[in-house]
Write a protein that holds these residues in place. Sequence first.
Motif, PDB file in Angstrom:
ATOM      1  N   ASP A  17     -11.872  18.140  -5.552  1.00 25.86           N
ATOM      2  CA  ASP A  17     -10.975  17.725  -4.471  1.00 25.86           C
ATOM      3  C   ASP A  17     -11.121  17.145  -3.270  1.00 25.86           C
ATOM      4  O   ASP A  17     -11.768  17.869  -2.552  1.00 25.86           O
ATOM      5  CB  ASP A  17      -9.963  19.065  -4.209  1.00 25.86           C
ATOM      6  N   LEU A  74      -9.145  16.397  -0.609  1.00 25.61           N
ATOM      7  CA  LEU A  74      -8.546  16.964   0.575  1.00 25.61           C
ATOM      8  C   LEU A  74      -9.512  18.249   1.024  1.00 25.61           C
ATOM      9  O   LEU A  74      -9.530  18.571   1.973  1.00 25.61           O
ATOM     10  CB  LEU A  74      -7.259  17.463   0.262  1.00 25.61           C
ATOM     11  N   GLU A  87       1.568   9.045  -3.876  1.00 23.42           N
ATOM     12  CA  GLU A  87       0.955  10.296  -3.619  1.00 23.42           C
ATOM     13  C   GLU A  87       1.482  10.817  -2.279  1.00 23.42           C
ATOM     14  O   GLU A  87       0.634  11.230  -1.567  1.00 23.42           O
ATOM     15  CB  GLU A  87      -0.670  10.430  -3.746  1.00 23.42           C
ATOM     16  N   ARG A  99       0.452  14.521  -1.251  1.00 28.82           N
ATOM     17  CA  ARG A  99      -0.938  14.731  -0.733  1.00 28.82           C
ATOM     18  C   ARG A  99      -1.274  14.016   0.347  1.00 28.82           C
ATOM     19  O   ARG A  99      -2.126  14.566   1.253  1.00 28.82           O
ATOM     20  CB  ARG A  99      -1.971  14.237  -1.952  1.00 28.82           C
ATOM     21  N   ARG A 157      -0.347  16.144   3.293  1.00 29.40           N
ATOM     22  CA  ARG A 157      -1.259  17.303   3.499  1.00 29.40           C
ATOM     23  C   ARG A 157      -2.452  16.771   4.162  1.00 29.40           C
ATOM     24  O   ARG A 157      -2.974  17.637   4.851  1.00 29.40           O
ATOM     25  CB  ARG A 157      -1.336  17.835   2.034  1.00 29.40           C
TER      26      ARG A 157
END
Length: 457
Positions: free
Chosen positions: A212, A214, A239, A242, A245
């Motif tokens: 991941d 992130l 996206e 995401r 975020r």
Amino acid sequence: MTARVLIVDDMLANLKLLEARLVAEYFEVRTASNGAEALELCDRDLPDVILLDVMMPGMDGFEVCRRLKADLRTQHIPVVMVTALDHPNDLLKGLEAGADDFLTKPVNDLALITRVKNLARLKLLTDEMLMRASTEEQMGFAAAMGGEVVEAGRSGRILLVEDREGAAARMVDALKADNDVVHLTDPAEALLGAPDGNYDLLIVSLNLQNADGLRLCSQLRSLDRTRHLPIMIVVEPGEEDRLHRGLDMGVNDYIVRPVSTSELLARVRTQVKRKRYTDFLRSRLEQTVEMAVLDPLTALHNRRYLSNHLDTLFQESADRGRALSVLLIDVDHFKAINDTHGHDAGDDVLRELALRLRRNIRGIDLACRLGGEEFVVVMPDTSLDSAYLVGERLRQCIAAAPFIVGAHDRPISVTASMGVAALEYETDTPDLIMKRADQALYCAKRDGRNRVVADAA
């Protein structure tokens, strides 16, 4: 957050559209229909962010940007170039003019709000650091940075985390002409290497096959040594969740696949330039803080620092029932040294005494210059008897070897008198201990100098 945004565009429809989008996010918006009007508005009331159209009659956006970045009052205002041009050199031309970011028409709502918010936060941070650490020298550096934005964004050290072989190869090829690029496929390896890599920018793919991206961004943001490292993420179209975020956790910029090499170069140069400038401001701020608590001649802590730190050390010792001692030091016949050899020689004596002082005390001891030829050493976990021995060692170190002073390296003999006091009574305070040490110092000078006297109370 809110900020003052100036929109510059010769097309009324574009102005109204961008204004409506930003007002809906509670930005304070002003508009200008040409470059001259924009410069006039900036001169009267400095905005926090400027959205600047490139293609305008008369004075185009590149020229407006150059003028803004050449002015000390406006060079720190982030400028976003809004353009429909797609030639590879157009983004680089904007960078050379000093632009901080780019938006392509038709402007995407998410990109608009994201980039304006990020730049507004950057402006707020920059304003605060400039206010705390501004000097003529620093402003001169800032002017140089404004005039040399291309060089400031070159030769960056970039860490790329991408496990798609083809995508990584294209990005490395685009960046390696101007930058030192390190390519890793394993986020765990990047997490270990980033703190010690002295990187200017981290580029992370959010579409790593077995990890991941992130999470890597989040972990690096939580580490002290990478807290200020700029991060750019590479995202797929659609996206948005995401991306949001990532931006919420502190990602600085993003680029959407398929990656345009010209846009990649422009954004990388912008981030490298921005990091170097904020690093400079942060360094100057730290130096300013140090200057406030350090004596400029000896580089020991000054009286201001002592007055605050002694209270803390005293309270810790009193609360824990631990020993604490204070050693006052006064250079003997210092006026005679100045009168005979000159004030420069006197300064040399004080600097050399500070060096000998540092060599003969522990790291936990606090050495300060009180002013003139007086020094103090605060020694935690040190009894009066032990502090006396430290003072005697220092006295011998000072008297044993001549001090080399002046332009002709003349050797002169120097001695010092010292008084020692310790935390001994429940009613003691820092002021009382310092007073007893001062009385002991007076006795040392009265009794012939070049000696150490313990608490005379």
